[in-house]
Write an enzyme that holds these catalytic residues in place. Structure first.
Site, PDB file in Angstrom:
ATOM      1  N   ASN A  28       0.871  -1.177   0.000  1.00  0.00           N
ATOM      2  CA  ASN A  28       0.000   0.000   0.000  1.00  0.00           C
ATOM      3  C   ASN A  28       0.910   1.230   0.000  1.00  0.00           C
ATOM      4  O   ASN A  28       1.526   1.537   1.016  1.00  0.00           O
ATOM      5  CB  ASN A  28      -0.887  -0.039   1.257  1.00  0.00           C
ATOM      6  N   LYS A  85       0.132   4.333  -0.301  1.00  0.00           N
ATOM      7  CA  LYS A  85      -0.477   5.525   0.305  1.00  0.00           C
ATOM      8  C   LYS A  85      -0.218   6.761  -0.584  1.00  0.00           C
ATOM      9  O   LYS A  85      -0.186   6.622  -1.793  1.00  0.00           O
ATOM     10  CB  LYS A  85       0.018   5.688   1.736  1.00  0.00           C
ATOM     11  N   HIS A 121      -9.427   1.253   5.058  1.00  0.00           N
ATOM     12  CA  HIS A 121      -8.124   1.411   5.720  1.00  0.00           C
ATOM     13  C   HIS A 121      -8.285   2.343   6.920  1.00  0.00           C
ATOM     14  O   HIS A 121      -9.059   3.303   6.878  1.00  0.00           O
ATOM     15  CB  HIS A 121      -7.092   1.966   4.733  1.00  0.00           C
ATOM     16  N   GLU A 124      -6.572   4.708   8.008  1.00  0.00           N
ATOM     17  CA  GLU A 124      -6.343   6.140   7.737  1.00  0.00           C
ATOM     18  C   GLU A 124      -7.581   6.769   7.099  1.00  0.00           C
ATOM     19  O   GLU A 124      -7.914   7.926   7.358  1.00  0.00           O
ATOM     20  CB  GLU A 124      -5.088   6.303   6.860  1.00  0.00           C
ATOM     21  N   GLU A 170      -5.263  -4.913  10.745  1.00  0.00           N
ATOM     22  CA  GLU A 170      -4.191  -3.934  10.934  1.00  0.00           C
ATOM     23  C   GLU A 170      -4.439  -3.156  12.226  1.00  0.00           C
ATOM     24  O   GLU A 170      -5.208  -2.182  12.230  1.00  0.00           O
ATOM     25  CB  GLU A 170      -4.169  -2.948   9.769  1.00  0.00           C
ATOM     26  N   GLY A 191       2.721   2.147  10.751  1.00  0.00           N
ATOM     27  CA  GLY A 191       3.694   3.221  10.566  1.00  0.00           C
ATOM     28  C   GLY A 191       4.411   3.608  11.851  1.00  0.00           C
ATOM     29  O   GLY A 191       5.076   4.643  11.909  1.00  0.00           O
ATOM     30  N   SER A 216       3.582  -2.265  10.265  1.00  0.00           N
ATOM     31  CA  SER A 216       5.039  -2.328  10.421  1.00  0.00           C
ATOM     32  C   SER A 216       5.632  -3.691  10.050  1.00  0.00           C
ATOM     33  O   SER A 216       6.566  -4.168  10.700  1.00  0.00           O
ATOM     34  CB  SER A 216       5.445  -1.928  11.843  1.00  0.00           C
TER      35      SER A 216
END
Ligand code: PGA
Length: 267
Positions: free
Chosen positions: A10, A12, A105, A107, A178, A184, A223
């Protein structure tokens, strides 16, 4: 049944056209070597990348010339077409060579208001129109600290799948677990934490959708790096990865693919 192992990158909001092409080319060219010596019993491997919408057309030729490299979108509209400023529908993505979309996702959920209801509409529409969906779920740190991680994830899952029935739940539905606190941050869930959540997700899918639900591939994300991929796969019940930061360089992404291919699954 042997579930497909997916290794998905991904990207992003990274990689303008030139960098996207360079990365996709590097991955496409290295894929054969990365999957050359699979561990005995290694299931079918599927590798893909999700560039920005704007970089899809530039990267599509590398996916097309290497049929084993899938092209994904990072999101998809809940409607097929019409007056929906800023949105991109399934048919438009398919025109660009996209075979799957990441939906829900964390985010998107945190910054752009993607509620479970909106995610449910996107999932239902994408499946109905023939796209594979990688549905993301994951708990916050506070939910984990409060011991509510499983209930949080299961309710996200059931609400996000509220508009699909067992007929629509086929191999085009992939789940990505996730944990938000691992994305991240450099902090990864332990293999046991990831495996236990995957088992809870699988049990819920089996209960709701029977065998077809039980047989979905469930990926871990947060991660993932070349250094921790093998131990996660070896834990069992982890059918691959959704990779952010480490997918931005072909070498590190391919190292994760190699680790997934060469690690034996527990029987
Ligand atoms: P990360 O991102 O690998 O950089 O933690 C994972 C994701 O957001 O899918």
């Amino acid at each position: 049944m042997s579930r497909t192992t997916w290794i998905l990158g991904n990207w992003k909001q990274n990689h303008r056209n030139e960098a996207a092409v360079e990365c996709a080319k590097g991955i496409a060219e290295g894929l054969e070597a990365a999957t050359a010596n699979p561990a005995q019993g290694c299931p079918q491997l599927r590798v893909g990348v999700a560039p920005t919408y704007l970089a899809l057309n530039a990267t599509a030729p590398f996916a097309r010339s290497h049929s084993e490299l899938w092209l994904l979108a990072q999101d998809v509209a809940a409607q097929e077409s019409g007056a929906f400023t800023g949105e991109v529908g399934v048919a438009m993505l398919r025109d660009a060579g996209v075979e799957a979309a990441i939906v829900g996702h964390s985010e998107r959920r945190a910054y752009y208001g993607d509620t479970n209801g909106l995610v449910a509409d996107k999932v239902a529409n994408a499946l109905e129109h023939g796209l594979t969906v990688v549905l993301c779920v994951g708990e916050s740190l506070s939910a984990r600290d409060a011991g509510e991680h499983e209930s949080t994830v299961i309710s996200q899952l059931s609400e996000s799948l509220a508009r699909v029935d067992s007929k629509a739940i086929d191999e085009r539905l992939v789940i990505a677990y996730e944990p938000v606190w691992a994305i991240g941050t450099g902090r990864t869930a332990t293999p046991e934490q990831a495996r236990d959540m995957h088992r809870a997700i699988r049990a819920h899918l089996a209960e709701t959708y029977g065998d077809t639900g039980r047989d979905r591939s469930i990926l871990y994300g947060g991660s993932v790096k070349p250094g921790n991929a093998a131990e996660l796969i070896a834990a069992g019940d982890i059918d691959g990865f959704l990779v952010g930061g480490a997918s931005l360089q072909a070498d590190s992404f391919l190292a994760i693919v190699t680790a997934a291919a060469q690690t034996a699954r527990p029987s």
